[in-house]
Design a protein around this motif. Structure first.
Motif, PDB file in Angstrom:
ATOM      1  N   GLY A 124       0.730  -1.372  -0.142  1.00 51.01           N
ATOM      2  CA  GLY A 124       0.045  -0.089   0.121  1.00 51.01           C
ATOM      3  C   GLY A 124       0.915   1.111  -0.021  1.00 51.01           C
ATOM      4  N   MET A 129      -0.149   4.944  -1.309  1.00 50.21           N
ATOM      5  CA  MET A 129      -1.507   5.311  -0.178  1.00 50.21           C
ATOM      6  C   MET A 129      -0.888   5.999   1.106  1.00 50.21           C
ATOM      7  SD  MET A 129      -3.591   1.866   0.072  1.00 50.21           S
ATOM      8  CE  MET A 129      -4.224   0.896  -1.467  1.00 50.21           C
ATOM      9  N   GLN A 133      -5.765   6.189   3.610  1.00 53.82           N
ATOM     10  CA  GLN A 133      -5.815   5.429   2.728  1.00 53.82           C
ATOM     11  C   GLN A 133      -5.789   3.777   3.275  1.00 53.82           C
ATOM     12  OE1 GLN A 133      -4.105   7.296  -0.584  1.00 53.82           O
ATOM     13  NE2 GLN A 133      -6.083   7.737  -1.550  1.00 53.82           N
ATOM     14  N   ARG A 136      -7.979   2.535   5.369  1.00 51.93           N
ATOM     15  CA  ARG A 136      -9.508   2.183   4.642  1.00 51.93           C
ATOM     16  C   ARG A 136      -9.289   1.043   3.923  1.00 51.93           C
ATOM     17  NH1 ARG A 136     -12.669   1.112   1.997  1.00 51.93           N
ATOM     18  NH2 ARG A 136     -14.244   1.801   0.518  1.00 51.93           N
ATOM     19  N   TYR A 137      -8.309   1.132   3.124  1.00 55.60           N
ATOM     20  CA  TYR A 137      -8.175  -0.062   1.936  1.00 55.60           C
ATOM     21  C   TYR A 137      -7.335  -1.348   2.480  1.00 55.60           C
ATOM     22  CZ  TYR A 137      -9.909   3.572  -1.075  1.00 55.60           C
ATOM     23  OH  TYR A 137     -10.480   4.647  -1.529  1.00 55.60           O
TER      24      TYR A 137
ATOM     25  N   MET B  95      -9.134  -8.007  -1.980  1.00 63.35           N
ATOM     26  CA  MET B  95      -9.440  -7.639  -2.916  1.00 63.35           C
ATOM     27  C   MET B  95      -9.475  -8.409  -4.110  1.00 63.35           C
ATOM     28  SD  MET B  95      -7.811  -3.860  -3.033  1.00 63.35           S
ATOM     29  CE  MET B  95      -7.765  -2.810  -1.533  1.00 63.35           C
ATOM     30  N   ARG B  99      -9.361  -5.528  -8.662  1.00 65.49           N
ATOM     31  CA  ARG B  99      -8.968  -4.490  -7.569  1.00 65.49           C
ATOM     32  C   ARG B  99      -7.800  -4.092  -7.121  1.00 65.49           C
ATOM     33  NH1 ARG B  99     -11.957  -0.567  -4.943  1.00 65.49           N
ATOM     34  NH2 ARG B  99     -11.749  -0.520  -2.658  1.00 65.49           N
ATOM     35  N   ASN B 100      -7.216  -5.456  -6.989  1.00 68.22           N
ATOM     36  CA  ASN B 100      -5.686  -5.025  -6.704  1.00 68.22           C
ATOM     37  C   ASN B 100      -5.103  -4.286  -7.728  1.00 68.22           C
ATOM     38  OD1 ASN B 100      -4.021  -6.577  -4.433  1.00 68.22           O
ATOM     39  ND2 ASN B 100      -5.619  -7.829  -4.977  1.00 68.22           N
ATOM     40  N   VAL B 103      -7.083  -0.403  -7.654  1.00 72.34           N
ATOM     41  CA  VAL B 103      -7.106   0.359  -6.475  1.00 72.34           C
ATOM     42  C   VAL B 103      -6.327   1.646  -6.568  1.00 72.34           C
ATOM     43  CG1 VAL B 103      -5.707  -0.751  -5.045  1.00 72.34           C
ATOM     44  CG2 VAL B 103      -7.529   0.399  -4.223  1.00 72.34           C
ATOM     45  N   LYS B 107      -8.009   5.167  -6.850  1.00 70.72           N
ATOM     46  CA  LYS B 107      -7.991   5.816  -5.497  1.00 70.72           C
ATOM     47  C   LYS B 107      -7.032   6.703  -5.276  1.00 70.72           C
ATOM     48  CE  LYS B 107     -11.968   3.873  -4.532  1.00 70.72           C
ATOM     49  NZ  LYS B 107     -13.325   4.226  -4.478  1.00 70.72           N
TER      50      LYS B 107
END
Lengths: 224, 245
Positions: A124, A129, A133, A136-137, B95, B99-100, B103, B107
């Motif tokens: 992430g 991120m 984030q 959240r993810y 995910m 989505r991986n 994302v 986002k």
């Protein structure tokens, strides 16, 4: 033994008993969500807090999980008035159960937070991120999935555990059962019916939680 | 001007210096492989480059622009240009494959969903995973997960792509499918830094190979030099021990 079962006298009181079941669910819901807020704070303190916060959270968990919920509520209801604090029976029960649930939920949520794989957090971070984030993810979905089953079990425990409110005169399911059986003197029938209502309540709670878990987190939970 | 320039880069783990004044440079589109024994600092080099481990000294420049690893803004800019594929794939388990891959672009980079999904479909097709876009990582083999991780890294349109021993955790029969995928990317103009123990692969795809040992750069040169005529005895020792097996 010559005993004739007479359920009709209990069935006549069914609406009254079901009203008690609603109170039971209310107690369980309030204790669960109140406990969840405390539990989240406690878990964050234990995982990310400084030494003082960690120590405070640990002491709270140790104290509350090593004494019976009943004794904790006794203290609130019977001992606090000596210190000039007078609580209503329902208030004492709710505060007691919320504090008790908070301690157990601190440990459940903490286990969920530490189960987040550092490698996913690394991924992430490298994808850009922000902290929010990442929570959240990556963190929240993983934590929620991990703690879902123990949380469900704990909610069922709260539905059943709320029956100790009866000892303080709260008219939830068990409290009303005591009232009914005192009036009709049909203890076996009354408590048998109440036991069935508890089973229905917990099966309904388990089934709806399992369904929610399957839809939200792909958790395959067994109801039975 | 090199696309990626690393100057005297160091990093500490506690009191131990695990990366010692490493200097390297890679031109645009170059495939630079880093080899060396376990614990030689190869993975640390990549983790420092992408900002997962803080450097204790030295500098990194991308297209002449210095990366400030203590600045969040600079790190954000860095991660817009550089991606990494990890040894253990590090896919988001909650995910789907699709989505991986999408994302981060949707986002974080706030690109339009439809455009990103179209690109993701193309990327997944490129790594041979188009048929698995609705699967979850736990339903895939290690090789398949790693190919999805490569697609995910590519979806951020990186200028520089880092590969950290991407075949080390795979079953032997899965290694080739991943190497094949990387091989297919080497002509796309992306600058690549590959840490690997797959010597035949390194020799085939690399424009240059860097040998590291005990946190230091021992030698850097074309594959022919490193594998056939190493200038340093430590390189010779390592390469011959690896090739013997």
């Amino acid at each position: 033994m010559d005993y004739t079962f007479q359920f009709s006298e209990v069935f006549a009181e069914l609406p009254y008993l079901l009203g008690g079941a609603v109170v039971t669910l209310e107690i369980a819901f309030i204790s669960f969500w109140g406990g969840a807020v405390i539990g989240l704070g406690g878990a964050l303190a234990k995982v990310y807090g400084g030494p003082a916060l960690k120590k405070t959270a640990s002491t709270y968990v140790t104290a509350l999980t090593n004494t019976p919920a009943l004794v904790q509520i006794f203290l609130l209801y019977y001992a606090l008035p000596d210190a000039g604090i007078l609580l209503g029976s329902m208030t004492a029960v709710l505060i007691g159960l919320v504090l008790n649930a908070g301690a157990y939920l601190t440990e459940i949520i903490r286990a969920g937070i530490v189960s987040v794989r550092p490698s996913e957090m690394d991924a992430g971070v490298t994808l850009g991120m922000s902290r929010l984030q990442l929570v959240r993810y990556v963190m929240l979905p993983h934590t929620a999935k991990t703690i879902y089953a123990p949380l469900s079990n704990f909610f069922v425990w709260l539905v059943l555990g709320s029956s100790l409110a009866a000892l303080f005169g709260v008219e939830e399911l068990t409290g009303r059962a005591i009232n009914v059986s005192t009036a009709n003197l049909r203890s076996i029938e009354t408590f048998a019916v109440v036991a069935v209502i508890y089973v229905v309540l917990t099966v309904m709670a388990s089934a709806s939680l399992a369904l929610a878990g399957r839809l939200m987190f792909r958790v395959r939970a067994k109801v039975f | 001007m090199p696309h990626l320039e690393i100057v005297s880069l160091s990093s500490r783990y506690g009191s131990e210096e695990v990366l010692k004044e490493v200097s390297l440079a890679a031109d645009q589109g170059e495939v630079l492989s880093v080899i060396g024994p376990s614990g030689s600092g190869k993975s640390t080099l990549l983790r420092v480059l992408i900002g997962l481990t803080p450097p204790s000294g030295g500098e990194v420049f991308i297209a002449g622009e210095r990366v400030d690893y203590s600045s969040r803004r600079s790190l954000k800019g860095l991660r817009g240009k550089m991606s990494i594929v990890f040894q253990e794939y590090n896919l988001f388990q909650n995910m789907t494959v699709m989505r991986n891959v999408t994302v981060a672009p949707i986002k974080i980079k706030k690109r339009p969903r439809e455009q990103v999904e179209r690109q993701a479909e193309a990327l997944l097709a490129k790594v041979g995973m188009a048929h698995k876009q609705d699967a979850y990582p736990e339903e895939l083999s290690g090789g398949q997960q790693q190919r999805v991780a490569i697609a995910r890294a590519l979806a951020t349109n990186p200028e520089i792509l880092l590969f950290d021993e991407v075949t080390a955790a795979l079953d032997p029969e899965r290694v080739n499918e991943v190497l094949e995928t990387i091989r297919g990317l080497t002509n796309e103009g992306i600058t690549m830094i590959i840490v690997s123990h797959e010597m035949a692969f390194v020799r085939e795809v690399s424009t240059r190979v860097a040998m590291m040992d005990e946190g230091r750069l021992v030698e850097c040169g074309p594959p022919a030099q490193i594998f056939d005529a190493p200038r340093q005895s430590r390189t010779r020792e390592f390469v011959s021990s690896i090739l013997r097996h």
